[in-house]
Design a protein around this motif. Structure first.
Motif, PDB file in Angstrom:
ATOM      1  N   GLN A  96       0.849  -0.943   0.212  1.00 43.23           N
ATOM      2  CA  GLN A  96      -0.028   0.010  -0.026  1.00 43.23           C
ATOM      3  C   GLN A  96       0.888   1.433  -0.010  1.00 43.23           C
ATOM      4  OE1 GLN A  96      -2.384  -0.585   3.501  1.00 43.23           O
ATOM      5  NE2 GLN A  96      -4.194  -1.554   2.355  1.00 43.23           N
ATOM      6  N   LYS A  97       1.742   1.310   0.863  1.00 44.91           N
ATOM      7  CA  LYS A  97       2.823   2.430   0.764  1.00 44.91           C
ATOM      8  C   LYS A  97       3.549   2.694  -0.602  1.00 44.91           C
ATOM      9  CE  LYS A  97       6.676   4.093   3.393  1.00 44.91           C
ATOM     10  NZ  LYS A  97       7.901   3.809   4.335  1.00 44.91           N
ATOM     11  N   LYS A  98       3.957   1.520  -1.185  1.00 44.44           N
ATOM     12  CA  LYS A  98       4.537   1.711  -2.541  1.00 44.44           C
ATOM     13  C   LYS A  98       3.481   2.133  -3.568  1.00 44.44           C
ATOM     14  CE  LYS A  98       7.162  -1.246  -5.998  1.00 44.44           C
ATOM     15  NZ  LYS A  98       7.573  -2.420  -6.274  1.00 44.44           N
ATOM     16  N   LEU A  99       2.194   1.861  -3.662  1.00 49.15           N
ATOM     17  CA  LEU A  99       1.081   2.233  -4.306  1.00 49.15           C
ATOM     18  C   LEU A  99       0.890   3.771  -3.995  1.00 49.15           C
ATOM     19  CD1 LEU A  99      -0.912   1.097  -6.486  1.00 49.15           C
ATOM     20  CD2 LEU A  99      -2.501   0.903  -4.713  1.00 49.15           C
ATOM     21  N   LYS A 100       1.055   3.989  -3.094  1.00 49.61           N
ATOM     22  CA  LYS A 100       0.766   5.520  -2.671  1.00 49.61           C
ATOM     23  C   LYS A 100       2.035   6.373  -3.247  1.00 49.61           C
ATOM     24  CE  LYS A 100      -0.246   8.450   1.278  1.00 49.61           C
ATOM     25  NZ  LYS A 100      -0.229   8.568   2.932  1.00 49.61           N
ATOM     26  N   GLU A 101       3.104   5.920  -3.089  1.00 51.68           N
ATOM     27  CA  GLU A 101       4.185   6.555  -3.692  1.00 51.68           C
ATOM     28  C   GLU A 101       4.250   6.725  -5.139  1.00 51.68           C
ATOM     29  OE1 GLU A 101       7.681   4.637  -2.137  1.00 51.68           O
ATOM     30  OE2 GLU A 101       7.483   5.496   0.006  1.00 51.68           O
ATOM     31  N   HIS A 102       3.931   5.633  -5.687  1.00 51.11           N
ATOM     32  CA  HIS A 102       3.877   5.739  -7.293  1.00 51.11           C
ATOM     33  C   HIS A 102       2.660   6.423  -7.752  1.00 51.11           C
ATOM     34  CE1 HIS A 102       2.796   4.021 -11.301  1.00 51.11           C
ATOM     35  NE2 HIS A 102       4.039   3.878 -11.201  1.00 51.11           N
ATOM     36  N   LYS A 103       1.443   6.644  -7.077  1.00 55.27           N
ATOM     37  CA  LYS A 103       0.309   7.400  -7.254  1.00 55.27           C
ATOM     38  C   LYS A 103       0.801   8.889  -7.258  1.00 55.27           C
ATOM     39  CE  LYS A 103      -4.357   8.523  -6.261  1.00 55.27           C
ATOM     40  NZ  LYS A 103      -5.450   8.224  -5.591  1.00 55.27           N
ATOM     41  N   SER A 104       1.683   9.238  -6.264  1.00 57.56           N
ATOM     42  CA  SER A 104       2.089  10.538  -6.099  1.00 57.56           C
ATOM     43  C   SER A 104       2.999  10.913  -7.117  1.00 57.56           C
ATOM     44  CB  SER A 104       2.598  10.926  -4.624  1.00 57.56           C
ATOM     45  OG  SER A 104       3.860  10.169  -4.377  1.00 57.56           O
ATOM     46  N   MET A 105       4.003  10.121  -7.562  1.00 63.48           N
ATOM     47  CA  MET A 105       5.041  10.191  -8.578  1.00 63.48           C
ATOM     48  C   MET A 105       4.261  10.552 -10.020  1.00 63.48           C
ATOM     49  SD  MET A 105       6.827   8.397 -11.356  1.00 63.48           S
ATOM     50  CE  MET A 105       6.394   6.832 -11.098  1.00 63.48           C
ATOM     51  N   LEU A 106       3.185   9.929 -10.066  1.00 65.46           N
ATOM     52  CA  LEU A 106       2.454   9.923 -11.280  1.00 65.46           C
ATOM     53  C   LEU A 106       1.823  11.389 -11.448  1.00 65.46           C
ATOM     54  CD1 LEU A 106       0.568   6.456 -12.026  1.00 65.46           C
ATOM     55  CD2 LEU A 106       2.936   7.571 -13.094  1.00 65.46           C
ATOM     56  N   GLU A 107       1.231  11.908 -10.187  1.00 64.70           N
ATOM     57  CA  GLU A 107       0.655  13.304 -10.157  1.00 64.70           C
ATOM     58  C   GLU A 107       1.608  14.327 -10.381  1.00 64.70           C
ATOM     59  OE1 GLU A 107      -1.351  13.081  -6.654  1.00 64.70           O
ATOM     60  OE2 GLU A 107      -3.091  11.573  -7.288  1.00 64.70           O
ATOM     61  N   ALA A 108       2.913  13.993 -10.229  1.00 55.49           N
ATOM     62  CA  ALA A 108       3.892  15.064 -10.028  1.00 55.49           C
ATOM     63  C   ALA A 108       4.558  15.189 -11.443  1.00 55.49           C
ATOM     64  CB  ALA A 108       5.000  14.874  -9.014  1.00 55.49           C
ATOM     65  N   LEU A 109       4.180  14.305 -12.462  1.00 56.37           N
ATOM     66  CA  LEU A 109       4.741  14.192 -13.870  1.00 56.37           C
ATOM     67  C   LEU A 109       4.617  15.787 -14.197  1.00 56.37           C
ATOM     68  CD1 LEU A 109       4.126  10.873 -15.168  1.00 56.37           C
ATOM     69  CD2 LEU A 109       6.212  11.741 -14.369  1.00 56.37           C
ATOM     70  N   ARG A 110       5.641  16.071 -15.103  1.00 56.11           N
ATOM     71  CA  ARG A 110       5.350  17.397 -15.871  1.00 56.11           C
ATOM     72  C   ARG A 110       6.649  17.436 -17.178  1.00 56.11           C
ATOM     73  NH1 ARG A 110       7.704  20.193 -10.798  1.00 56.11           N
ATOM     74  NH2 ARG A 110      10.017  19.555 -10.681  1.00 56.11           N
ATOM     75  N   ARG A 111       6.315  18.353 -17.867  1.00 57.02           N
ATOM     76  CA  ARG A 111       7.049  18.463 -19.120  1.00 57.02           C
ATOM     77  C   ARG A 111       8.671  18.565 -18.793  1.00 57.02           C
ATOM     78  NH1 ARG A 111       6.429  23.619 -23.108  1.00 57.02           N
ATOM     79  NH2 ARG A 111       7.740  24.373 -21.127  1.00 57.02           N
ATOM     80  N   GLY A 112       9.385  17.565 -19.766  1.00 61.89           N
ATOM     81  CA  GLY A 112      10.738  17.851 -19.439  1.00 61.89           C
ATOM     82  C   GLY A 112      11.191  16.668 -18.454  1.00 61.89           C
ATOM     83  N   ASP A 113      10.413  15.626 -17.733  1.00 61.53           N
ATOM     84  CA  ASP A 113      10.913  14.945 -17.150  1.00 61.53           C
ATOM     85  C   ASP A 113      11.391  13.799 -17.926  1.00 61.53           C
ATOM     86  OD1 ASP A 113      10.265  16.229 -14.678  1.00 61.53           O
ATOM     87  OD2 ASP A 113       8.564  15.137 -14.322  1.00 61.53           O
ATOM     88  N   ARG A 114      12.378  13.141 -17.651  1.00 59.36           N
ATOM     89  CA  ARG A 114      13.015  11.900 -18.433  1.00 59.36           C
ATOM     90  C   ARG A 114      12.318  10.508 -17.582  1.00 59.36           C
ATOM     91  NH1 ARG A 114      16.228  10.823 -22.447  1.00 59.36           N
ATOM     92  NH2 ARG A 114      17.796   9.211 -22.218  1.00 59.36           N
ATOM     93  N   VAL A 115      11.795   9.813 -18.461  1.00 63.32           N
ATOM     94  CA  VAL A 115      10.917   8.733 -17.835  1.00 63.32           C
ATOM     95  C   VAL A 115      11.102   7.230 -18.410  1.00 63.32           C
ATOM     96  CG1 VAL A 115       9.150  10.396 -16.911  1.00 63.32           C
ATOM     97  CG2 VAL A 115       8.500   9.275 -19.312  1.00 63.32           C
ATOM     98  N   VAL A 116      10.634   6.357 -17.659  1.00 64.90           N
ATOM     99  CA  VAL A 116      10.800   4.930 -18.397  1.00 64.90           C
ATOM    100  C   VAL A 116       9.332   4.343 -18.255  1.00 64.90           C
ATOM    101  CG1 VAL A 116      11.422   2.564 -17.999  1.00 64.90           C
ATOM    102  CG2 VAL A 116      13.038   4.440 -17.472  1.00 64.90           C
ATOM    103  N   THR A 117       8.816   3.964 -19.510  1.00 65.23           N
ATOM    104  CA  THR A 117       7.384   3.329 -19.442  1.00 65.23           C
ATOM    105  C   THR A 117       7.390   1.782 -18.977  1.00 65.23           C
ATOM    106  OG1 THR A 117       7.586   2.513 -21.689  1.00 65.23           O
ATOM    107  CG2 THR A 117       6.926   5.027 -21.386  1.00 65.23           C
ATOM    108  N   GLY A 118       6.386   1.415 -18.981  1.00 65.49           N
ATOM    109  CA  GLY A 118       6.042   0.197 -18.531  1.00 65.49           C
ATOM    110  C   GLY A 118       6.688  -1.004 -19.643  1.00 65.49           C
ATOM    111  N   GLY A 119       6.889  -0.611 -20.801  1.00 66.01           N
ATOM    112  CA  GLY A 119       7.521  -1.562 -21.705  1.00 66.01           C
ATOM    113  C   GLY A 119       8.939  -1.198 -21.664  1.00 66.01           C
TER     114      GLY A 119
END
Length: 150
Positions: free
Chosen positions: A41-64
């Motif tokens: 549950q803690k990991k899921l909460k951190e992932h959700k907050s990370m997704l909400e904080a995404l913005r233009r210019g961030d370098r990300v890795v997708t599920g694939g």
């Protein structure tokens, strides 16, 4: 006569024995809660907050496993990610697994007209992305770190 004696013996100790039979199940549930359910549950909460904080210019890795830079954040759950020079793909926000590099927020807030507080146009504000090291200049610290390489 034999049956009535057996009922009489079971009647006085049945309450304590019934509670003691459920004690191992209760202990197993408590252990599972603290070792599995709560960290998940803690990991899921951190992932959700990370997704909400995404913005233009961030370098990300997708599920694939595709590495790219966010070029546009849509109003709904879609992002536009540039994976190569001039190659942009639309991905769902929920498919982002991790953020490799965060950008600094733009100086000054946005106003209703789309300009920043310092008078510049919002589209003209540049964001900086941390450079990624080549294997020629040094060890890569991005995806290799994710797989345990040092």
């Amino acid at each position: 006569m034999f049956v009535s004696t057996a009922y009489a013996q079971a009647a006085d100790g049945a309450g304590a024995a019934g509670l003691m039979s459920f004690l191992p199940l209760i202990l197993i549930f408590v252990v599972f809660y603290f070792l599995l359910i709560r960290p998940q549950q803690k990991k899921l909460k951190e992932h959700k907050s990370m997704l909400e904080a995404l913005r233009r210019g961030d370098r990300v890795v997708t599920g694939g496993g595709i590495v790219g830079t966010i070029t546009k954040v849509g109003t709904d759950d879609e992002l536009v990610v540039e994976i190569a020079e001039g190659v942009r793909v639309r991905v769902l926000r929920s498919t982002i697994n991790m953020v490799l590099a965060k950008t600094e927020p733009a100086k000054g807030g946005r106003t209703a007209a789309g300009a920043t507080a310092d008078g510049k146009d919002a589209e003209a504000v540049e964001t900086t992305v941390e450079p990624v090291q080549d294997n020629a200049t040094g060890p890569s610290r991005g995806i290799g770190k994710m797989f345990g390489r040092k």
